[in-house]
Scaffold this active site. Structure first.
Site, PDB file in Angstrom:
ATOM      1  N   ASP A  92      36.463  33.430  41.035  1.00 20.18           N
ATOM      2  CA  ASP A  92      36.240  34.833  41.364  1.00 20.18           C
ATOM      3  C   ASP A  92      36.577  35.767  40.206  1.00 20.18           C
ATOM      4  O   ASP A  92      37.578  35.579  39.502  1.00 20.18           O
ATOM      5  CB  ASP A  92      37.105  35.183  42.589  1.00 20.18           C
ATOM      6  CG  ASP A  92      36.714  36.507  43.213  1.00 20.18           C
ATOM      7  OD1 ASP A  92      35.534  36.880  43.130  1.00 20.18           O
ATOM      8  OD2 ASP A  92      37.601  37.163  43.800  1.00 20.18           O
ATOM      9  N   HIS A  93      35.742  36.781  40.028  1.00 19.91           N
ATOM     10  CA  HIS A  93      35.978  37.874  39.076  1.00 19.91           C
ATOM     11  C   HIS A  93      36.376  37.379  37.689  1.00 19.91           C
ATOM     12  O   HIS A  93      37.479  37.656  37.198  1.00 19.91           O
ATOM     13  CB  HIS A  93      37.040  38.829  39.612  1.00 19.91           C
ATOM     14  CG  HIS A  93      36.517  39.789  40.633  1.00 19.91           C
ATOM     15  ND1 HIS A  93      35.698  40.852  40.328  1.00 19.91           N
ATOM     16  CD2 HIS A  93      36.686  39.826  41.975  1.00 19.91           C
ATOM     17  CE1 HIS A  93      35.384  41.513  41.429  1.00 19.91           C
ATOM     18  NE2 HIS A  93      35.962  40.910  42.449  1.00 19.91           N
ATOM     19  N   GLU A 145      27.287  34.441  40.628  1.00 18.27           N
ATOM     20  CA  GLU A 145      27.325  35.713  41.339  1.00 18.27           C
ATOM     21  C   GLU A 145      27.668  36.801  40.338  1.00 18.27           C
ATOM     22  O   GLU A 145      28.546  36.621  39.489  1.00 18.27           O
ATOM     23  CB  GLU A 145      28.382  35.662  42.441  1.00 18.27           C
ATOM     24  CG  GLU A 145      28.612  36.968  43.176  1.00 18.27           C
ATOM     25  CD  GLU A 145      29.795  36.895  44.135  1.00 18.27           C
ATOM     26  OE1 GLU A 145      30.424  37.949  44.372  1.00 18.27           O
ATOM     27  OE2 GLU A 145      30.093  35.796  44.633  1.00 18.27           O
ATOM     28  N   LYS A 250      37.406  38.214  50.964  1.00 18.55           N
ATOM     29  CA  LYS A 250      38.638  38.647  51.636  1.00 18.55           C
ATOM     30  C   LYS A 250      39.824  38.010  50.929  1.00 18.55           C
ATOM     31  O   LYS A 250      39.854  36.808  50.704  1.00 18.55           O
ATOM     32  CB  LYS A 250      38.611  38.267  53.116  1.00 18.55           C
ATOM     33  CG  LYS A 250      39.780  38.864  53.924  1.00 18.55           C
ATOM     34  CD  LYS A 250      39.663  38.530  55.405  1.00 18.55           C
ATOM     35  CE  LYS A 250      38.583  39.310  56.104  1.00 18.55           C
ATOM     36  NZ  LYS A 250      38.955  40.733  56.320  1.00 18.55           N
ATOM     37  N   THR A 252      43.253  40.370  50.448  1.00 13.52           N
ATOM     38  CA  THR A 252      44.449  41.136  50.796  1.00 13.52           C
ATOM     39  C   THR A 252      44.979  40.777  52.184  1.00 13.52           C
ATOM     40  O   THR A 252      46.188  40.705  52.398  1.00 13.52           O
ATOM     41  CB  THR A 252      44.161  42.640  50.710  1.00 13.52           C
ATOM     42  OG1 THR A 252      43.639  42.942  49.404  1.00 13.52           O
ATOM     43  CG2 THR A 252      45.409  43.456  50.967  1.00 13.52           C
TER      44      THR A 252
END
Length: 334
Positions: A92-93, A145, A250, A252
Site C-alpha cells: 500500500d501507498h 493500483e 480500511k 484506522t
C-alpha cells in the site's frame, strides 16, 4: 502469492464486480490484527485482501522493509492455509519516485498480488509519468493500483495531516488510465484518511458513478478503489458498491479496535497487574518480598492478544456482510 487452487486477484475483482460486491482491503499493523482478519474472513466465508505499507514493512522487518515483506508474506500464506481463506496481499501507498527500490524489492519477493503506487501529490503530468514507469517496472504478473486526486487526512504514520482534498475529474480519470496502463484506480470522492468522526464528510457516490461510466464508455474495465473508508457510513458503502467500487481501504478502525480492546482489558484487570498503594514496585525482584503478586492469567500477553483477535474477527465478519463478500469465497483446499 495466490494460494494453490484459488483464482488470481484480478479474477477475484472481476468476479466481485460482476456480483456487485467488494472488499475492505485491510492494512495490517500488527500480527494479532492479521490473525483476527483471517478468523473473521473464515467465519464469513469470504476472501481477504490485506495491505502492507512501507512503515508496516519496516516494523515487521525489524527496520528492514524488504525483510518485512518476506516475513509478512510467509505469515500470511501459512495462516491463510490454516484458516482456509483465499488471501491476497497489496503493498500500500508506495510513494514514487522516492521508494522505487522498495517497490522493486517487494515485487521480487513474490509476496504481493498488487501494489499501490502513489504519486497523487504530484501534478497530473508527473503523476502519469511516474505511474507509467511503475507499471513498466512491475510487469504483468502483479496488479498496479494508482491514485488520481487527493484525499485529505493522515495516511499511514504521517504526522502532518493534508487538509486539502481534490475530487477526481472523470475525464482526467480516463486519460490517466489510458496513458498509464494501471489496473485499478483510487479516486478522491470526499473520504478522508485517518480519524474522520465529527467531520462532515462530503462523500459523493454520484461522482464515483460518473467516473465508472466514463471509464466504461472509453472501453476501460478498471475497478475503482476508495481510500479512507474508516469514517464512511454503511449506506454510503452500499451506494459506492453500486457505483462500481470493489475495494475500500480500511486501517484506522483496526488500530483503534486493537488499542481500545487492550486498554479496556488492562483497565479492568489493573489490580492484578500493578501493585497496590503501599507495595514497592519491585519488578526486578518480581515482588518476592511482598504478600502481593501479579496474576499471570491476566498479564500473559496471549490473554490480551486473544481478546484483540476475537474483536478484530467480529469486526471483519461484519464488514464482509456489509460489502457482500460473505459467502463468496473462492478458496479451494490444497
Amino acid at each position: 502469492m495466490t494460494a494453490t487452487g484459488t483464482i488470481s486477484l484480478r479474477e477475484c475483482y472481476d468476479r466481485a464486480r460482476e456480483g456487485r460486491y467488494g472488499f475492505f482491503a485491510s492494512n495490517v499493523t500488527h500480527f494479532d490484527i492479521l490473525v483476527g482478519l483471517l478468523q473473521g474472513s473464515a467465519t464469513a466465508d469470504s476472501d481477504l485482501v490485506v495491505q502492507l505499507g512501507y512503515d508496516e514493512a519496516v516494523f515487521f522487518g525489524g527496520g528492514d522493509p524488504a525483510v518485512g515483506v518476506q516475513v509478512f508474506g510467509a505469515c500470511l500464506e501459512t495462516l491463510a492455509e490454516r484458516y482456509g481463506v483465499a488471501a491476497y496481499c497489496n503493498i500500500d501507498h508506495v510513494h514514487v519516485p522516492d521508494n522505487f527500490d522498495f517497490l522493486e524489492a517487494a515485487v521480487e519477493s513474490g509476496v504481493p498480488d498488487s501494489v499501490m503506487v502513489d504519486a497523487s501529490s504530484e501534478p497530473f503530468e508527473q503523476n502519469v509519468e511516474l505511474t507509467a514507469e511503475a507499471v513498466e517496472r512491475v510487469g504483468d504478473d502483479v496488479l498496479v493500483e494508482a491514485e488520481l486526486g487527493r484525499i485529505a487526512g493522515i495516511e499511514g504514520s504521517t504526522e502532518t495531516p493534508d487538509d486539502e482534498a481534490f475530487y477526481t475529474d472523470p475525464a482526467d480519470a480516463v486519460e490517466f488510465v489510458e496513458r498509464t496502463g494501471c489496473d485499478l484506480l483510487a479516486v478522491s470522492i470526499g473520504t478522508q484518511h485517518g480519524v474522520a468522526s465529527g467531520r462532515d464528510l462530503d462523500v459523493r457516490p454520484d461522482l464515483a458513478v460518473e467516473i465508472n461510466d466514463a471509464l466504461a464508455d472509453a472501453g476501460l474495465d478498471t475497478p475503482l478503489v476508495v481510500h479512507g473508508a474508516s469514517g464512511v457510513a454503511d449506506e454510503r458503502i452500499e451506494e459506492l458498491l453500486d457505483a462500481g467500487v470493489c475495494k475500500f481501504n480500511k486501517n484506522t478502525r483496526y488500530q483503534y479496535e486493537y488499542a481500545r480492546t487492550a486498554a479496556d482489558f488492562y483497565h479492568e484487570h489493573a489490580d492484578a497487574i500493578r501493585p497496590p498503594e503501599g507495595v514497592a514496585d519491585d519488578r526486578a525482584g518480581f515482588f518476592a518480598d511482598s504478600d502481593w503478586e501479579p496474576q499471570k492469567t491476566h498479564f500473559h500477553p496471549h490473554v490480551v492478544s486473544e481478546a484483540v483477535r476475537d474483536r478484530i474477527a467480529d469486526v471483519m465478519a461484519d464488514l464482509c456482510e456489509l460489502t457482500g463478500s460473505a459467502g463468496e469465497s473462492v478458496y479451494v483446499e490444497r
